[in-house]
Design a protein around this motif. Structure first.
Motif, PDB file in Angstrom:
ATOM      1  N   ILE A   1       0.832  -1.200   0.000  1.00 24.31           N
ATOM      2  CA  ILE A   1       0.000   0.000   0.000  1.00 24.31           C
ATOM      3  C   ILE A   1       0.871   1.257   0.000  1.00 24.31           C
ATOM      4  O   ILE A   1       2.064   1.208   0.312  1.00 24.31           O
ATOM      5  CB  ILE A   1      -0.961   0.039   1.206  1.00 24.31           C
ATOM      6  CG1 ILE A   1      -0.178   0.113   2.519  1.00 24.31           C
ATOM      7  CG2 ILE A   1      -1.878  -1.158   1.207  1.00 24.31           C
ATOM      8  CD1 ILE A   1      -1.071   0.276   3.734  1.00 24.31           C
ATOM      9  N   ARG A   2       0.230   2.365  -0.352  1.00 19.04           N
ATOM     10  CA  ARG A   2       0.909   3.653  -0.419  1.00 19.04           C
ATOM     11  C   ARG A   2       0.099   4.614   0.441  1.00 19.04           C
ATOM     12  O   ARG A   2      -1.105   4.769   0.239  1.00 19.04           O
ATOM     13  CB  ARG A   2       0.907   4.101  -1.879  1.00 19.04           C
ATOM     14  CG  ARG A   2       1.765   5.294  -2.181  1.00 19.04           C
ATOM     15  CD  ARG A   2       1.657   5.666  -3.649  1.00 19.04           C
ATOM     16  NE  ARG A   2       2.178   4.638  -4.534  1.00 19.04           N
ATOM     17  CZ  ARG A   2       1.523   4.132  -5.571  1.00 19.04           C
ATOM     18  NH1 ARG A   2       0.305   4.544  -5.864  1.00 19.04           N
ATOM     19  NH2 ARG A   2       2.072   3.206  -6.335  1.00 19.04           N
TER      20      ARG A   2
ATOM     21  N   GLN B   1      -3.702   4.246  -1.000  1.00 16.33           N
ATOM     22  CA  GLN B   1      -3.908   3.370  -2.149  1.00 16.33           C
ATOM     23  C   GLN B   1      -3.476   1.940  -1.856  1.00 16.33           C
ATOM     24  O   GLN B   1      -2.446   1.719  -1.229  1.00 16.33           O
ATOM     25  CB  GLN B   1      -3.030   3.844  -3.322  1.00 16.33           C
ATOM     26  CG  GLN B   1      -3.373   5.181  -3.892  1.00 16.33           C
ATOM     27  CD  GLN B   1      -4.560   5.096  -4.800  1.00 16.33           C
ATOM     28  OE1 GLN B   1      -5.551   5.745  -4.556  1.00 16.33           O
ATOM     29  NE2 GLN B   1      -4.494   4.278  -5.829  1.00 16.33           N
ATOM     30  N   LEU B   2      -4.261   1.013  -2.363  1.00 10.54           N
ATOM     31  CA  LEU B   2      -3.797  -0.371  -2.433  1.00 10.54           C
ATOM     32  C   LEU B   2      -3.040  -0.492  -3.753  1.00 10.54           C
ATOM     33  O   LEU B   2      -3.609  -0.309  -4.826  1.00 10.54           O
ATOM     34  CB  LEU B   2      -4.987  -1.338  -2.398  1.00 10.54           C
ATOM     35  CG  LEU B   2      -4.684  -2.806  -2.653  1.00 10.54           C
ATOM     36  CD1 LEU B   2      -3.607  -3.337  -1.717  1.00 10.54           C
ATOM     37  CD2 LEU B   2      -5.955  -3.639  -2.508  1.00 10.54           C
ATOM     38  N   VAL B   3      -1.750  -0.747  -3.674  1.00  7.44           N
ATOM     39  CA  VAL B   3      -0.914  -0.765  -4.877  1.00  7.44           C
ATOM     40  C   VAL B   3      -1.002  -2.122  -5.554  1.00  7.44           C
ATOM     41  O   VAL B   3      -1.310  -2.221  -6.739  1.00  7.44           O
ATOM     42  CB  VAL B   3       0.558  -0.447  -4.511  1.00  7.44           C
ATOM     43  CG1 VAL B   3       1.439  -0.520  -5.748  1.00  7.44           C
ATOM     44  CG2 VAL B   3       0.651   0.923  -3.860  1.00  7.44           C
ATOM     45  N   SER B   4      -0.731  -3.178  -4.803  1.00 10.91           N
ATOM     46  CA  SER B   4      -0.753  -4.515  -5.391  1.00 10.91           C
ATOM     47  C   SER B   4      -0.826  -5.556  -4.292  1.00 10.91           C
ATOM     48  O   SER B   4      -0.627  -5.243  -3.110  1.00 10.91           O
ATOM     49  CB  SER B   4       0.507  -4.739  -6.235  1.00 10.91           C
ATOM     50  OG  SER B   4       1.653  -4.608  -5.421  1.00 10.91           O
TER      51      SER B   4
ATOM     52  N   ILE C   1       1.735  -8.753 -12.807  1.00  7.81           N
ATOM     53  CA  ILE C   1       3.054  -8.172 -13.003  1.00  7.81           C
ATOM     54  C   ILE C   1       4.037  -9.320 -13.018  1.00  7.81           C
ATOM     55  O   ILE C   1       3.987 -10.200 -12.159  1.00  7.81           O
ATOM     56  CB  ILE C   1       3.396  -7.227 -11.843  1.00  7.81           C
ATOM     57  CG1 ILE C   1       2.464  -6.023 -11.864  1.00  7.81           C
ATOM     58  CG2 ILE C   1       4.840  -6.783 -11.918  1.00  7.81           C
ATOM     59  CD1 ILE C   1       2.565  -5.205 -10.612  1.00  7.81           C
TER      60      ILE C   1
ATOM     61  N   LEU D   1       1.937 -11.485  -8.615  1.00  7.65           N
ATOM     62  CA  LEU D   1       1.756 -10.126  -8.149  1.00  7.65           C
ATOM     63  C   LEU D   1       0.601  -9.531  -8.957  1.00  7.65           C
ATOM     64  O   LEU D   1       0.610  -9.570 -10.179  1.00  7.65           O
ATOM     65  CB  LEU D   1       3.048  -9.342  -8.401  1.00  7.65           C
ATOM     66  CG  LEU D   1       3.361  -8.222  -7.433  1.00  7.65           C
ATOM     67  CD1 LEU D   1       3.364  -8.735  -6.005  1.00  7.65           C
ATOM     68  CD2 LEU D   1       4.734  -7.646  -7.768  1.00  7.65           C
ATOM     69  N   VAL D   2      -0.391  -9.029  -8.260  1.00  8.74           N
ATOM     70  CA  VAL D   2      -1.543  -8.448  -8.947  1.00  8.74           C
ATOM     71  C   VAL D   2      -1.549  -6.943  -8.697  1.00  8.74           C
ATOM     72  O   VAL D   2      -1.650  -6.498  -7.553  1.00  8.74           O
ATOM     73  CB  VAL D   2      -2.860  -9.057  -8.420  1.00  8.74           C
ATOM     74  CG1 VAL D   2      -4.046  -8.480  -9.175  1.00  8.74           C
ATOM     75  CG2 VAL D   2      -2.821 -10.572  -8.536  1.00  8.74           C
ATOM     76  N   ALA D   3      -1.432  -6.177  -9.764  1.00  7.96           N
ATOM     77  CA  ALA D   3      -1.454  -4.716  -9.624  1.00  7.96           C
ATOM     78  C   ALA D   3      -2.884  -4.264  -9.415  1.00  7.96           C
ATOM     79  O   ALA D   3      -3.790  -4.713 -10.116  1.00  7.96           O
ATOM     80  CB  ALA D   3      -0.875  -4.074 -10.878  1.00  7.96           C
ATOM     81  N   ILE D   4      -3.118  -3.419  -8.469  1.00 11.90           N
ATOM     82  CA  ILE D   4      -4.488  -2.992  -8.181  1.00 11.90           C
ATOM     83  C   ILE D   4      -4.638  -1.474  -8.298  1.00 11.90           C
ATOM     84  O   ILE D   4      -5.502  -0.985  -9.010  1.00 11.90           O
ATOM     85  CB  ILE D   4      -4.933  -3.503  -6.795  1.00 11.90           C
ATOM     86  CG1 ILE D   4      -4.956  -5.038  -6.822  1.00 11.90           C
ATOM     87  CG2 ILE D   4      -6.323  -2.966  -6.456  1.00 11.90           C
ATOM     88  CD1 ILE D   4      -5.110  -5.687  -5.490  1.00 11.90           C
ATOM     89  N   GLU D   5      -3.810  -0.723  -7.601  1.00 10.38           N
ATOM     90  CA  GLU D   5      -3.846   0.746  -7.714  1.00 10.38           C
ATOM     91  C   GLU D   5      -5.243   1.316  -7.528  1.00 10.38           C
ATOM     92  O   GLU D   5      -5.791   1.984  -8.404  1.00 10.38           O
ATOM     93  CB  GLU D   5      -3.265   1.207  -9.063  1.00 10.38           C
ATOM     94  CG  GLU D   5      -1.760   1.024  -9.190  1.00 10.38           C
ATOM     95  CD  GLU D   5      -0.940   1.953  -8.295  1.00 10.38           C
ATOM     96  OE1 GLU D   5      -1.513   2.902  -7.706  1.00 10.38           O
ATOM     97  OE2 GLU D   5       0.275   1.711  -8.177  1.00 10.38           O
ATOM     98  N   ARG D   6      -5.807   1.016  -6.407  1.00 11.67           N
ATOM     99  CA  ARG D   6      -7.124   1.602  -6.110  1.00 11.67           C
ATOM    100  C   ARG D   6      -7.099   2.206  -4.729  1.00 11.67           C
ATOM    101  O   ARG D   6      -6.376   1.749  -3.848  1.00 11.67           O
ATOM    102  CB  ARG D   6      -8.204   0.522  -6.135  1.00 11.67           C
ATOM    103  CG  ARG D   6      -8.667   0.177  -7.522  1.00 11.67           C
ATOM    104  CD  ARG D   6      -9.899  -0.684  -7.447  1.00 11.67           C
ATOM    105  NE  ARG D   6     -11.057   0.038  -6.935  1.00 11.67           N
ATOM    106  CZ  ARG D   6     -12.201  -0.548  -6.641  1.00 11.67           C
ATOM    107  NH1 ARG D   6     -12.339  -1.845  -6.775  1.00 11.67           N
ATOM    108  NH2 ARG D   6     -13.209   0.160  -6.196  1.00 11.67           N
ATOM    109  N   GLY D   7      -7.944   3.195  -4.544  1.00 14.60           N
ATOM    110  CA  GLY D   7      -8.066   3.793  -3.226  1.00 14.60           C
ATOM    111  C   GLY D   7      -8.525   2.742  -2.232  1.00 14.60           C
ATOM    112  O   GLY D   7      -9.416   1.947  -2.525  1.00 14.60           O
ATOM    113  N   ILE D   8      -7.906   2.721  -1.072  1.00 10.84           N
ATOM    114  CA  ILE D   8      -8.282   1.742  -0.053  1.00 10.84           C
ATOM    115  C   ILE D   8      -9.737   1.954   0.360  1.00 10.84           C
ATOM    116  O   ILE D   8     -10.441   1.022   0.703  1.00 10.84           O
ATOM    117  CB  ILE D   8      -7.319   1.837   1.156  1.00 10.84           C
ATOM    118  CG1 ILE D   8      -5.939   1.328   0.734  1.00 10.84           C
ATOM    119  CG2 ILE D   8      -7.846   1.057   2.359  1.00 10.84           C
ATOM    120  CD1 ILE D   8      -4.848   1.548   1.769  1.00 10.84           C
TER     121      ILE D   8
END
Ligand SMILES: Nc1nc2c(ncn2[C@@H]2O[C@H](COP(=O)(O)OP(=O)(O)OP(=O)(O)O)[C@@H](O)[C@H]2O)c(=O)[nH]1
Ligand SMILES: [Mg+2]
Ligand SMILES: [Zn+2]
Lengths: 137, 328
Positions: free
Chosen positions: A31-32, A106-109, B52, B83-90
C-alpha cells in the motif's frame, strides 16, 4: 481506530481481488500512504488482526510512505514544505493549499500464493463452504 | 440481510439495532453474487488486473480483465507467486456508497451536510439551534453518529424532528454505508435538509465521504487556534468553517484572526461563520446560508426551487417568497 477502519477496508479490497484468483491466499499486500493521512504504525497490528480468518491471514503488509509536497502558486513549482503543519512555500512563504502528494491511501498490489489449496486448506478454494467466518479465528 | 452490499460495518448499530450487515459473516461474505459487488463504485475506471511479471519465470498468460470483480478467468498457474497490480483507493468501496447516497440526495432535492468537529465543539447544540430556526420553513431530518448512547438523537427528537442514531461502537467515524442504511429508516421528504452529525473526531471523518453536499467543520473557541494546521485534512475537506461558542471569547486568549489565517492556509476558499448557540449571535447569517444552499438543492427538482413547500399554504412558503424577493 482510524487504522482499524483502514485495515478493514484494505483487507476487504484485497480479498475481493484474491477471490478473482481462485481464492488464493494473499502473501503480501502493498500500500501507499501519504503522511497527511496520519496513519500510525498500529496499522500493521490492525491489519494482522483484521486479516485473521480471511484470505489475507498471515500476509505481509508493506507500506510505502509518501511525503508532503505542495504546489506554490507564486514559484509555479512543486515544493516540500518545511513541516507537516506548515502549508507555505519554503522559498517564498506564500500559502500553498494545493497538495500534490501526501494524501495517498492506495492499495498498490497484492501477491498471491502459488495456488489456492497450498498450505492452508482451511481457506479453501472457490466452492468450499464459508471461509471467512470470524469463528475460524 | 443487506441486499446491496458485500461489506461489513463492524458493530455499528442503528437506533440500537445491529445494522443489517451485522448478520453477514464478518468482513467478506465468502460467496457473494458477483452482482452484489457492482453497486456503488462504477467499473471501468481502469484499475488493471494484469499480472506483473516481476520474476524471471515465464508466465504466458495475461488475464487482463479490465475491472476487478468480474469472473476471473484464471489460468491455472501452480507453483508460482503472482503479483496483482491494483492501484485503487483503499476506501474506494466507501466512495462507491457515497456516490449512491449523493445520487439519492440529488434525486430528492435534499441538502445533506456532514458536521465534523472534535468532541464537544458544539455540533448537537448547533443542530438543535438550526432546527429551531428552520423547522417551520423546511422539512429537516437528522442522522446522529456517536460511538455510544442515544443522547444526541434524543436531544434532536425533543425538537420534533426525526432523528436516527448510529452507534459506531469502536468505529471513530460514520461511513457512507451506515448512512445509506440510516436513510432507509428516516422519513425524509423531498427537498428536505439532512443534517448528519459525525462522531467527534478531527481525523477519520475527513477521509470518509458520506455523499454529503459538503462538510461543515466546527471549531470552538476553547480549542485553540492551531487546530486547522494540526488537522489540516479536516479543514481542507470542509467547505464551511463554523467558529462556535463565540460568547466565551471575552474569557479566553483565543486569537480569532490567527485561527482564520491557519484555516485559510489549508483551505483558502473556506467560508467562515462565527456564532454562539448560547446567545444566538451569528445565527441569522448561518441560517441564511443554509436557506440559500437548501434552495439551490431544491432547484434541481421538477417544479424548481421550493416546489413542495409552497403547497403547504401555511404562510411559511409565503415568507420564503418574501425572503427570496428581498434577496434579489
Ligand atoms: N458557552 C457556550 N457553550 C456551548 C455552545 N455550544 C455548545 N456549548 C456547550 O458545549 C458542550 C458540548 O456541546 P455539544 O453540542 O454536546 O457538542 P458536540 O460537538 O455535539 O459533542 P459530541 O457529540 O459529544 O462530540 C455543552 O455543554 C454545550 O452546552 C455555545 O455556543 N456557547
Ligand atoms: Mg453531539
Ligand atoms: Zn514559492
Amino acid at each position: 481506530m482510524h487504522e482499524l477502519s483502514i485495515a478493514t477496508s484494505l483487507v476487504e479490497l484485497a480479498c475481493d481481488h484474491a477471490r478473482q484468483h481462485e481464492g488464493r491466499r494473499v502473501t503480501k499486500v502493498m500500500i501507499r500512504i501519504g503522511v497527511l493521512q496520519h496513519v500510525a504504525r498500529s496499522l500493521y497490528f490492525c491489519f494482522d488482526n483484521v486479516a485473521r480468518g480471511t484470505a489475507c491471514e498471515g500476509a505481509v503488509l508493506e507500506i510505502e510512505e509518501v511525503g508532503l509536497t505542495v504546489e506554490c502558486p507564486a514559484c509555479r513549482a512543486v515544493k516540500a514544505p518545511s513541516g507537516l503543519y506548515n502549508f507555505r512555500c519554503p522559498d517564498c512563504g506564500v500559502p500553498t493549499p494545493q497538495v500534490v502528494t501526501g494524501r495517498e491511501l492506495q492499495l498498490v498490489s497484492i501477491a498471491l500464493a502459488p495456488d489456492a489449496a497450498s498450505d492452508r486448506p482451511a481457506l479453501g478454494r472457490a466452492g468450499d463452504e464459508p471461509i471467512y467466518a470470524r469463528s475460524t479465528s | 440481510m443487506c441486499g446491496i452490499c458485500g461489506c461489513d460495518a463492524g458493530e455499528a448499530r442503528i437506533d440500537g439495532n445491529p445494522s443489517p450487515e451485522a448478520a453477514h459473516p464478518p468482513l467478506i461474505r465468502s460467496r457473494t453474487t458477483p452482482a452484489s459487488h457492482d453497486h456503488g463504485h462504477g467499473h471501468g475506471h481502469g484499475h488493471g488486473h494484469d499480472h506483473i511479471h516481476g520474476h524471471s519465470h515465464d508466465h504466458h498468460h495475461r488475464d487482463g480483465h479490465g475491472h476487478a470483480l468480474q469472473s476471473p478467468g484464471i489460468v491455472p498457474d501452480t507453483g508460482r507467486e503472482h503479483l496483482v497490480a491494483i492501484e485503487r483507493g483503499i476506501l474506494s468501496k466507501n466512495d462507491g456508497f457515497a456516490a449512491a447516497n449523493r445520487a439519492r440526495f440529488a434525486e430528492q432535492g435534499m441538502l445533506a451536510l456532514n458536521f465534523v468537529s472534535s468532541p464537544g465543539a458544539g455540533k448537537t447544540s448547533l443542530l438543535v439551534a438550526t432546527i429551531e430556526g428552520l423547522k417551520k420553513e423546511l422539512p429537516i431530518a437528522v442522522i446522529e453518529g456517536d460511538q455510544e448512547t442515544e443522547n444526541d438523537a434524543e436531544r434532536i427528537r425533543a425538537t420534533g424532528v426525526p432523528a436516527v442514531q448510529i452507534n459506531t461502537g469502536r468505529g471513530c467515524h460514520l461511513d457512507a454505508h451506515m448512512v445509506g442504511h440510516a436513510l432507509d429508516s428516516l422519513p425524509v421528504e423531498r427537498g428536505s435538509l439532512l443534517l448528519i452529525e459525525n462522531v467527534g473526531n478531527l481525523v477519520c471523518p475527513a477521509s470518509f465521504d458520506l455523499g454529503e453536499a459538503h462538510k461543515v467543520a466546527i471549531l470552538s473557541v476553547t480549542e485553540g487556534e492551531d487546530k486547522p494546521i494540526k488537522y489540516p485534512d479536516m479543514f481542507a475537506a470542509a467547505r464551511v468553517l463554523v467558529i462556535s461558542k463565540i460568547d466565551l471569547l471575552p474569557y479566553l486568549r483565543f486569537d480569532l484572526e490567527r485561527a482564520l489565517d491557519y484555516a485559510r492556509r489549508v483551505n483558502p476558499t473556506i467560508e467562515v461563520v462565527r456564532l454562539s448557540t448560547e446567545t444566538g449571535e451569528g445565527m441569522p447569517a448561518w441560517l441564511e446560508m443554509l436557506r440559500r444552499q437548501a434552495r439551490a438543492a431544491r432547484a434541481g427538482l421538477p417544479g424548481g426551487a421550493g416546489a413542495g413547500r409552497e403547497e403547504r399554504g401555511d404562510g411559511l412558503a409565503a415568507m420564503d417568497h418574501r425572503r427570496r424577493a428581498a434577496a434579489i
